[in-house]
Design an enzyme around this catalytic site. Sequence first.
Site, PDB file in Angstrom:
ATOM      1  N   GLY A  54       1.782  -2.552  -6.289  1.00  0.00           N
ATOM      2  CA  GLY A  54       1.677  -1.252  -5.751  1.00  0.00           C
ATOM      3  C   GLY A  54       0.223  -0.464  -5.825  1.00  0.00           C
ATOM      4  O   GLY A  54      -0.736  -1.068  -5.267  1.00  0.00           O
ATOM      5  N   GLY A  55      -0.040   0.234  -6.928  1.00  0.00           N
ATOM      6  CA  GLY A  55      -1.172   1.099  -7.207  1.00  0.00           C
ATOM      7  C   GLY A  55      -2.130   0.386  -7.371  1.00  0.00           C
ATOM      8  O   GLY A  55      -3.393   0.371  -6.780  1.00  0.00           O
TER       9      GLY A  55
ATOM     10  N   GLU B 161      12.266   2.011  -2.911  1.00  0.00           N
ATOM     11  CA  GLU B 161      12.129   3.382  -2.535  1.00  0.00           C
ATOM     12  C   GLU B 161      12.808   3.340  -1.100  1.00  0.00           C
ATOM     13  O   GLU B 161      13.265   4.645  -0.833  1.00  0.00           O
ATOM     14  CB  GLU B 161      10.342   3.607  -2.495  1.00  0.00           C
ATOM     15  CG  GLU B 161       9.658   3.695  -3.700  1.00  0.00           C
ATOM     16  CD  GLU B 161       8.464   3.154  -3.989  1.00  0.00           C
ATOM     17  OE1 GLU B 161       7.738   2.817  -2.428  1.00  0.00           O
ATOM     18  OE2 GLU B 161       8.040   2.898  -4.846  1.00  0.00           O
TER      19      GLU B 161
ATOM     20  N   HIS C 179      12.797  -2.503  -0.290  1.00  0.00           N
ATOM     21  CA  HIS C 179      12.176  -1.957  -1.273  1.00  0.00           C
ATOM     22  C   HIS C 179      13.097  -0.975  -2.071  1.00  0.00           C
ATOM     23  O   HIS C 179      13.626  -0.321  -1.276  1.00  0.00           O
ATOM     24  CB  HIS C 179      10.685  -1.315  -1.055  1.00  0.00           C
ATOM     25  CG  HIS C 179       9.848  -1.217  -2.206  1.00  0.00           C
ATOM     26  ND1 HIS C 179       9.943   0.158  -3.063  1.00  0.00           N
ATOM     27  CD2 HIS C 179       8.850  -1.846  -2.465  1.00  0.00           C
ATOM     28  CE1 HIS C 179       9.050  -0.040  -3.872  1.00  0.00           C
ATOM     29  NE2 HIS C 179       8.307  -1.045  -3.741  1.00  0.00           N
TER      30      HIS C 179
ATOM     31  N   TRP D 128       1.078  -1.171   0.123  1.00  0.00           N
ATOM     32  CA  TRP D 128      -0.201   0.008  -0.028  1.00  0.00           C
ATOM     33  C   TRP D 128       0.815   1.106   0.143  1.00  0.00           C
ATOM     34  O   TRP D 128       0.385   2.493  -0.301  1.00  0.00           O
ATOM     35  CB  TRP D 128      -1.043  -0.099   1.225  1.00  0.00           C
ATOM     36  CG  TRP D 128      -1.825  -1.143   1.237  1.00  0.00           C
ATOM     37  CD1 TRP D 128      -2.216  -2.101   0.442  1.00  0.00           C
ATOM     38  CD2 TRP D 128      -2.994  -1.221   2.157  1.00  0.00           C
ATOM     39  NE1 TRP D 128      -3.122  -2.865   0.600  1.00  0.00           N
ATOM     40  CE2 TRP D 128      -4.123  -2.462   1.890  1.00  0.00           C
ATOM     41  CE3 TRP D 128      -3.243  -0.747   3.500  1.00  0.00           C
ATOM     42  CZ2 TRP D 128      -4.834  -2.966   2.515  1.00  0.00           C
ATOM     43  CZ3 TRP D 128      -4.125  -1.215   3.972  1.00  0.00           C
ATOM     44  CH2 TRP D 128      -5.295  -2.210   3.651  1.00  0.00           C
TER      45      TRP D 128
ATOM     46  N   SER E 192       4.185  -1.904 -11.966  1.00  0.00           N
ATOM     47  CA  SER E 192       3.027  -1.830 -12.917  1.00  0.00           C
ATOM     48  C   SER E 192       2.617  -3.008 -13.036  1.00  0.00           C
ATOM     49  O   SER E 192       1.819  -3.464 -14.269  1.00  0.00           O
ATOM     50  CB  SER E 192       3.641  -1.159 -14.033  1.00  0.00           C
ATOM     51  OG  SER E 192       4.011   0.305 -13.695  1.00  0.00           O
TER      52      SER E 192
HETATM   53  P1  13P Z   1       3.387  -0.185  -8.705  1.00  0.00           P
HETATM   54  O1  13P Z   1       2.557  -1.603  -8.906  1.00  0.00           O
HETATM   55  O2  13P Z   1       2.494   0.851  -8.310  1.00  0.00           O
HETATM   56  O3  13P Z   1       4.146  -0.204 -10.036  1.00  0.00           O
HETATM   57  O4  13P Z   1       4.347  -0.351  -7.550  1.00  0.00           O
HETATM   58  C1  13P Z   1       5.117  -1.451  -7.414  1.00  0.00           C
HETATM   59  C2  13P Z   1       5.752  -1.825  -6.226  1.00  0.00           C
HETATM   60  O5  13P Z   1       6.672  -0.912  -5.955  1.00  0.00           O
HETATM   61  C3  13P Z   1       5.436  -2.758  -5.183  1.00  0.00           C
HETATM   62  O6  13P Z   1       6.211  -2.839  -4.218  1.00  0.00           O
END
Ligand code: 13P
Length: 257
Positions: free
Chosen positions: A241-242, A104, A102, A10, A220
């Site tokens: 993610g999204g 990020e 991750h 999330w 994605s």
């Molecule tokens: P998205 O699915 O938004 O590209 O993000 C992937 C992600 O970083 C899951 O940890």
Amino acid sequence: MRKKIVAGNWKMNLTLEEGIKLSSEIKDFVKNNPLDNLPGKPEVLMFTPFIHLTAVAENAADVQGLGAGAQNCHTEEKGAFTGETSAAMIKSTGAENVLVGHSERRSYFGETDQVLAQKTEIALKHALRPVFCCGEVLDERNAEKHFDVVKEQLEKGLFWLSEDEFAKVVIAYEPVWAIGTGVTASPEQAQEMHAYIRKIIGEKYNATVANNTTILYGGSCNAKNAAELFAKEDVDGGLIGGASLKADDFCTIIKSF
Ligand code: 13P
């Protein structure tokens, strides 16, 4: 046989109320569609912000195959680390999983391979399952260094574990250029890297360990492309993610094996 997993990350989204609503919708879906009856018999995980974790873990506790996890943990047991959260605290919520490394966290918070090895260690010590993320940035892929980059991340982050410890880890391959961009790795690109990861696990440990390791794809991945990604032999599910923020989309992905 290795486990299939669909996991939602999330990230820093949803208020507490919104998060509880989303987890309840996912729980209702899983109750109505027992995971053991779905193709792939996947496990479903929700990686939530810390604020949501207790409620989501409690919500998931009575449903077979549904679980919760944190997006990060600190390297130390406890102490004067204002704003941080320990592995023991995460475990005490009832959550049983934690994301480690991750992209990020690596890029915005400067988490090094050494720090990630420490996080993996403390997670395992507290019986949390690490979902260890790896993946290259676009320049590295364009320079054809993506295999080397991922190998180094795994060697430094994980390959010092004993065989028994390593067997408790899940890997998520998340090419950074595919995260949040709408540009997904092609099923062939994902398969190629997943097969490579499995090969180097086999070289480090053995074929049985390699065969039993769950390797998720992230970047994605959505309700439209999950099925073709999950159809690949070495893609054991997704870290989403999204598309994990909308119950309908996430539940479609759960059904995509
Ligand atoms: P998205 O699915 O938004 O590209 O993000 C992937 C992600 O970083 C899951 O940890």
